[in-house]
Design a protein around this motif. Structure first.
Motif, PDB file in Angstrom:
ATOM      1  N   GLY A   1       0.779  -1.226   0.000  1.00 15.24           N
ATOM      2  CA  GLY A   1       0.000   0.000   0.000  1.00 15.24           C
ATOM      3  C   GLY A   1       0.809   1.274   0.000  1.00 15.24           C
ATOM      4  O   GLY A   1       0.263   2.362  -0.198  1.00 15.24           O
ATOM      5  N   SER A   2       2.109   1.174   0.205  1.00  9.61           N
ATOM      6  CA  SER A   2       2.958   2.367   0.175  1.00  9.61           C
ATOM      7  C   SER A   2       3.235   2.768  -1.274  1.00  9.61           C
ATOM      8  O   SER A   2       2.997   1.990  -2.204  1.00  9.61           O
ATOM      9  N   THR A   3       3.713   3.978  -1.460  1.00  8.52           N
ATOM     10  CA  THR A   3       3.985   4.470  -2.809  1.00  8.52           C
ATOM     11  C   THR A   3       5.480   4.562  -3.049  1.00  8.52           C
ATOM     12  O   THR A   3       6.278   4.659  -2.108  1.00  8.52           O
ATOM     13  N   ILE A   4       5.839   4.543  -4.320  1.00 12.39           N
ATOM     14  CA  ILE A   4       7.233   4.607  -4.703  1.00 12.39           C
ATOM     15  C   ILE A   4       7.340   5.382  -6.003  1.00 12.39           C
ATOM     16  O   ILE A   4       6.399   5.391  -6.817  1.00 12.39           O
ATOM     17  N   THR A   5       8.464   6.053  -6.210  1.00 14.88           N
ATOM     18  CA  THR A   5       8.683   6.807  -7.440  1.00 14.88           C
ATOM     19  C   THR A   5      10.089   6.556  -7.952  1.00 14.88           C
ATOM     20  O   THR A   5      10.949   6.036  -7.236  1.00 14.88           O
ATOM     21  N   SER A   6      10.323   6.979  -9.172  1.00 15.62           N
ATOM     22  CA  SER A   6      11.653   6.831  -9.758  1.00 15.62           C
ATOM     23  C   SER A   6      12.689   7.618  -8.970  1.00 15.62           C
ATOM     24  O   SER A   6      13.864   7.226  -8.915  1.00 15.62           O
TER      25      SER A   6
ATOM     26  N   TRP B   1       6.128  -9.068 -14.143  1.00 19.89           N
ATOM     27  CA  TRP B   1       5.766 -10.444 -13.818  1.00 19.89           C
ATOM     28  C   TRP B   1       4.330 -10.528 -13.312  1.00 19.89           C
ATOM     29  O   TRP B   1       3.668  -9.522 -13.083  1.00 19.89           O
ATOM     30  N   TYR B   2       3.837 -11.765 -13.125  1.00 21.62           N
ATOM     31  CA  TYR B   2       2.639 -12.030 -12.332  1.00 21.62           C
ATOM     32  C   TYR B   2       2.686 -13.483 -11.860  1.00 21.62           C
ATOM     33  O   TYR B   2       3.423 -14.312 -12.391  1.00 21.62           O
ATOM     34  N   ALA B   3       1.907 -13.798 -10.854  1.00 24.80           N
ATOM     35  CA  ALA B   3       2.095 -15.028 -10.084  1.00 24.80           C
ATOM     36  C   ALA B   3       1.848 -16.306 -10.865  1.00 24.80           C
ATOM     37  O   ALA B   3       2.545 -17.295 -10.659  1.00 24.80           O
ATOM     38  N   SER B   4       0.866 -16.337 -11.756  1.00 30.32           N
ATOM     39  CA  SER B   4       0.547 -17.583 -12.445  1.00 30.32           C
ATOM     40  C   SER B   4       1.334 -17.771 -13.736  1.00 30.32           C
ATOM     41  O   SER B   4       1.121 -18.743 -14.458  1.00 30.32           O
ATOM     42  N   CYS B   5       2.262 -16.882 -14.014  1.00 27.01           N
ATOM     43  CA  CYS B   5       3.112 -16.966 -15.209  1.00 27.01           C
ATOM     44  C   CYS B   5       4.221 -17.978 -14.948  1.00 27.01           C
ATOM     45  O   CYS B   5       5.069 -17.788 -14.066  1.00 27.01           O
TER      46      CYS B   5
ATOM     47  N   GLY C   1       9.910  -5.095  -8.712  1.00 24.70           N
ATOM     48  CA  GLY C   1       8.988  -5.853  -9.534  1.00 24.70           C
ATOM     49  C   GLY C   1       7.842  -4.977 -10.009  1.00 24.70           C
ATOM     50  O   GLY C   1       7.513  -3.967  -9.382  1.00 24.70           O
ATOM     51  N   VAL C   2       7.245  -5.368 -11.113  1.00 21.58           N
ATOM     52  CA  VAL C   2       6.017  -4.731 -11.595  1.00 21.58           C
ATOM     53  C   VAL C   2       5.036  -5.855 -11.895  1.00 21.58           C
ATOM     54  O   VAL C   2       5.203  -6.597 -12.862  1.00 21.58           O
ATOM     55  N   ASN C   3       4.040  -6.005 -11.034  1.00 21.59           N
ATOM     56  CA  ASN C   3       3.055  -7.060 -11.214  1.00 21.59           C
ATOM     57  C   ASN C   3       1.944  -6.534 -12.120  1.00 21.59           C
ATOM     58  O   ASN C   3       1.246  -5.578 -11.773  1.00 21.59           O
ATOM     59  N   VAL C   4       1.787  -7.167 -13.279  1.00 22.56           N
ATOM     60  CA  VAL C   4       0.896  -6.646 -14.307  1.00 22.56           C
ATOM     61  C   VAL C   4      -0.508  -7.241 -14.267  1.00 22.56           C
ATOM     62  O   VAL C   4      -1.364  -6.831 -15.047  1.00 22.56           O
TER      63      VAL C   4
ATOM     64  N   SER D   1       7.185  -4.864  -5.186  1.00 25.96           N
ATOM     65  CA  SER D   1       6.591  -4.839  -6.526  1.00 25.96           C
ATOM     66  C   SER D   1       5.478  -3.800  -6.579  1.00 25.96           C
ATOM     67  O   SER D   1       4.679  -3.680  -5.641  1.00 25.96           O
ATOM     68  N   VAL D   2       5.445  -3.070  -7.680  1.00 23.94           N
ATOM     69  CA  VAL D   2       4.349  -2.151  -7.945  1.00 23.94           C
ATOM     70  C   VAL D   2       3.171  -2.962  -8.471  1.00 23.94           C
ATOM     71  O   VAL D   2       3.332  -3.820  -9.341  1.00 23.94           O
ATOM     72  N   MET D   3       1.994  -2.694  -7.941  1.00 24.34           N
ATOM     73  CA  MET D   3       0.787  -3.359  -8.424  1.00 24.34           C
ATOM     74  C   MET D   3       0.231  -2.543  -9.587  1.00 24.34           C
ATOM     75  O   MET D   3      -0.330  -1.467  -9.395  1.00 24.34           O
ATOM     76  N   ASP D   4       0.401  -3.045 -10.794  1.00 23.70           N
ATOM     77  CA  ASP D   4       0.143  -2.251 -11.998  1.00 23.70           C
ATOM     78  C   ASP D   4      -1.111  -2.666 -12.749  1.00 23.70           C
ATOM     79  O   ASP D   4      -1.384  -2.165 -13.834  1.00 23.70           O
ATOM     80  N   VAL D   5      -1.889  -3.582 -12.165  1.00 20.14           N
ATOM     81  CA  VAL D   5      -3.018  -4.159 -12.893  1.00 20.14           C
ATOM     82  C   VAL D   5      -4.130  -3.152 -13.145  1.00 20.14           C
ATOM     83  O   VAL D   5      -4.828  -3.231 -14.159  1.00 20.14           O
ATOM     84  N   ASP D   6      -4.324  -2.201 -12.251  1.00 19.02           N
ATOM     85  CA  ASP D   6      -5.477  -1.303 -12.363  1.00 19.02           C
ATOM     86  C   ASP D   6      -5.303  -0.213 -13.412  1.00 19.02           C
ATOM     87  O   ASP D   6      -6.229   0.063 -14.178  1.00 19.02           O
TER      88      ASP D   6
END
Length: 202
Positions: free
Chosen positions: A71-76, A89-93, A119-122, A142-147
């Motif tokens: 839930g925390s944020t991160i930037t470059s 990546w994503y878990a079922s891959c 990580g970037v979870n897509v 990992s950034v949660m990028d799905v939304d």
């Protein structure tokens, strides 16, 4: 007896030209071919190919921000001045799971030696990403990028991560220096890419 002109050769020539035009667009595009197959494996697998970009040919620094699985944020800006390895990546891959132990080991090797991992979870929600990280003992976030796909968009103008998994190495200026398209099959290659990016700053 008058015969009608034979148009078959002309028609065949037209088809041949069309086929040639289409093959020019897609004959070597293995990712597109996998997509067209319509199978249910759930990912488009890269071939593990490596692309390196000379320092004087790299684009602008990539600027990004996102929300991590906790839930925390991160930037470059949080990674300014250091080499950053970004893994999509994503878990079922299946290839993502296969490369996870190597990424864990390499991330730990470089943790205090000039490079960080992100990580970037897509595809997953946070709970799935957390469970994956616990199962493989991965400590980097990992950034949660799905939304909103913001991370994928941020990198699309440089070297698009058009297969999952894809691993990018950013130099200390935040520019994409290298890409591994698909599963990291050789940990040694990734280590070399990271070491080379660190050495550039020295």
């Amino acid at each position: 007896m008058n015969r009608r002109p034979r148009r078959i050769p002309a028609i065949l020539a037209g088809f041949a030209a069309l086929a040639l035009a289409l093959s020019g667009c897609s004959s070597d595009d293995s990712l597109a071919n996998q997509y067209r197959e319509g199978n249910s494996k759930g990912y488009i697998a890269g071939d593990g190919s490596v692309t390196e970009i000379p320092a004087d040919e790299r684009g602008e620094p990539v600027e990004f921000d996102g929300t991590l699985e906790d839930g925390s944020t991160i930037t470059s800006a949080d990674y300014a001045g250091e080499v950053l390895v970004v893994n999509f990546w994503y878990a079922s891959c299946a290839p993502c799971r296969a490369e996870a132990p190597d990424l864990k080991a390499i991330s730990e090797q470089f943790a205090d030696n000039g490079a960080s991992f992100l990580g970037v979870n897509v595809r997953d929600q946070a709970a799935s990403a957390i469970a994956f990280n616990e199962a493989y003992e991965i400590s980097y976030p990992s950034v949660m990028d799905v939304d909103d796909g913001g991370m994928q968009l941020a990198f699309s103008g440089n070297i698009p991560p058009n297969a999952v998994p894809t691993t990018l190495v950013l130099d200390t200026s935040g520019r994409v220096a290298a890409r591994i398209l698909g599963q990291v099959n050789s940990p040694g290659i990734l280590k070399t890419l990271i070491s080379d990016a660190i050495a550039e700053d020295g």
